[in-house]
Design a protein around this motif. Structure first.
Motif, short mmCIF file in Angstrom:
data_model
loop_
_atom_site.label_atom_id
_atom_site.label_comp_id
_atom_site.label_asym_id
_atom_site.label_seq_id
_atom_site.Cartn_x
_atom_site.Cartn_y
_atom_site.Cartn_z
N LYS A 1 0.85 -1.26 -0.02
CA LYS A 1 -0.10 -0.08 -0.05
C LYS A 1 0.84 1.41 -0.08
O LYS A 1 2.01 1.44 0.64
CB LYS A 1 -0.90 -0.04 1.26
CG LYS A 1 -2.03 -0.94 1.32
CD LYS A 1 -2.83 -0.82 2.33
CE LYS A 1 -3.76 -1.97 2.37
NZ LYS A 1 -4.86 -1.97 3.81
N SER A 2 0.58 2.19 -0.83
CA SER A 2 1.34 3.62 -0.78
C SER A 2 0.14 4.62 -0.38
O SER A 2 -0.48 4.72 -1.48
CB SER A 2 1.82 3.57 -2.34
OG SER A 2 2.42 4.61 -2.55
N PRO B 1 -3.90 3.63 -2.77
CA PRO B 1 -3.85 2.60 -3.84
C PRO B 1 -2.99 1.48 -3.60
O PRO B 1 -1.87 1.71 -3.17
CB PRO B 1 -3.28 3.37 -5.04
CG PRO B 1 -2.79 4.51 -4.50
CD PRO B 1 -3.31 4.83 -3.23
N GLN B 2 -3.19 0.14 -4.03
CA GLN B 2 -2.39 -1.19 -4.00
C GLN B 2 -1.83 -1.31 -5.37
O GLN B 2 -2.42 -1.48 -6.46
CB GLN B 2 -3.29 -2.13 -3.39
CG GLN B 2 -3.86 -1.93 -2.19
CD GLN B 2 -4.69 -3.01 -1.66
OE1 GLN B 2 -5.09 -3.86 -2.30
NE2 GLN B 2 -5.06 -2.89 -0.04
N ALA B 3 -0.43 -1.65 -5.40
CA ALA B 3 0.15 -2.05 -6.52
C ALA B 3 -0.23 -3.51 -6.76
O ALA B 3 -0.35 -4.34 -5.94
CB ALA B 3 1.61 -1.90 -6.43
N HIS C 1 -2.68 -0.33 -10.42
CA HIS C 1 -2.93 -0.05 -9.16
C HIS C 1 -4.28 -0.17 -8.65
O HIS C 1 -5.24 0.46 -9.27
CB HIS C 1 -2.58 1.29 -8.71
CG HIS C 1 -1.02 1.51 -8.94
ND1 HIS C 1 -0.52 1.78 -10.17
CD2 HIS C 1 0.01 1.56 -7.97
CE1 HIS C 1 0.92 1.85 -10.12
NE2 HIS C 1 1.24 1.83 -8.81
N GLN D 1 -9.23 -1.24 -11.44
CA GLN D 1 -7.65 -0.95 -11.41
C GLN D 1 -7.46 0.17 -12.31
O GLN D 1 -8.17 0.53 -13.44
CB GLN D 1 -6.85 -1.92 -11.69
CG GLN D 1 -6.68 -3.29 -11.03
CD GLN D 1 -5.79 -4.47 -11.43
OE1 GLN D 1 -5.34 -4.20 -12.52
NE2 GLN D 1 -5.48 -5.32 -10.58
N SER E 1 -1.87 4.15 -13.74
CA SER E 1 -0.99 5.02 -12.95
C SER E 1 -1.38 5.04 -11.54
O SER E 1 -2.41 4.92 -11.10
CB SER E 1 -0.53 6.30 -13.61
OG SER E 1 -1.89 7.03 -13.21
N ARG E 2 -0.21 5.18 -10.52
CA ARG E 2 -0.55 5.30 -9.18
C ARG E 2 -1.59 6.77 -9.08
O ARG E 2 -2.38 6.84 -8.16
CB ARG E 2 0.84 5.54 -8.43
CG ARG E 2 0.30 5.61 -6.80
CD ARG E 2 1.68 5.84 -6.17
NE ARG E 2 1.51 6.11 -4.59
CZ ARG E 2 1.20 7.37 -4.21
NH1 ARG E 2 1.12 8.26 -4.93
NH2 ARG E 2 0.85 7.43 -3.17
N ASP E 3 -1.22 7.71 -9.73
CA ASP E 3 -1.78 9.04 -9.63
C ASP E 3 -3.10 8.84 -9.88
O ASP E 3 -4.01 9.39 -9.18
CB ASP E 3 -1.22 10.23 -10.24
CG ASP E 3 0.42 10.60 -9.95
OD1 ASP E 3 0.70 10.26 -8.86
OD2 ASP E 3 1.36 10.92 -10.78
#
Length: 91
Positions: free
Chosen positions: A15-16, A32-34, A39, A63, A66-68
Motif C-alpha cells: 500500500k502506498s 492505492p495498492q500495486a 494499481h 484498477q 498509474s498510481r496518480d
C-alpha cells in the motif's frame, strides 16, 4: 499468498498512502495498492463520532494504470460512498 492476505496487508501489493483529504467531516486517505497490471483502488475513510475514531477501508476491484490515477479515483469513489451512505459505512 492468499488473496485475503494481499488485500489486508499480508505483504504482496504494498500500500502506498497519499495525503489525507477532509470531506464532509470525514478524512479520506487514498491507499492505492500495486497489483499486476496497475494499481487497485483503495482508501481509508475515518470520522470521529462521540469521541471515537471510526474507520472503514474501501477496497475496489477497479484498477488504474498509474498510481496518480488510482489516488484520484480512490478519493472520488470514497466521496461517492460517503455521499451515498454517510456514517452508515461504519456499521
Amino acid at each position: 499468498m492468499s488473496i485475503l492476505s494481499k488485500l489486508f496487508g499480508g505483504g504482496g501489493g504494498a500500500k502506498s498512502s497519499a495525503p489525507a483529504e477532509e470531506y464532509e467531516g470525514f478524512r479520506i486517505t487514498p491507499q492505492p495498492q500495486a497489483d499486476s497490471g496497475g494499481h487497485r483502488i483503495c482508501a481509508v475513510i475515518e470520522k470521529e463520532i462521540d469521541g471515537e475514531t471510526k474507520t472503514h477501508t474501501m477496497i475496489r476491484a477497479d484498477q488504474c494504470q498509474s498510481r496518480d490515477e488510482a489516488v484520484t479515483s480512490s478519493t472520488l469513489k470514497a466521496k461517492r460512498l460517503i455521499d451515498e451512505q454517510g456514517e452508515a459505512i461504519f456499521l
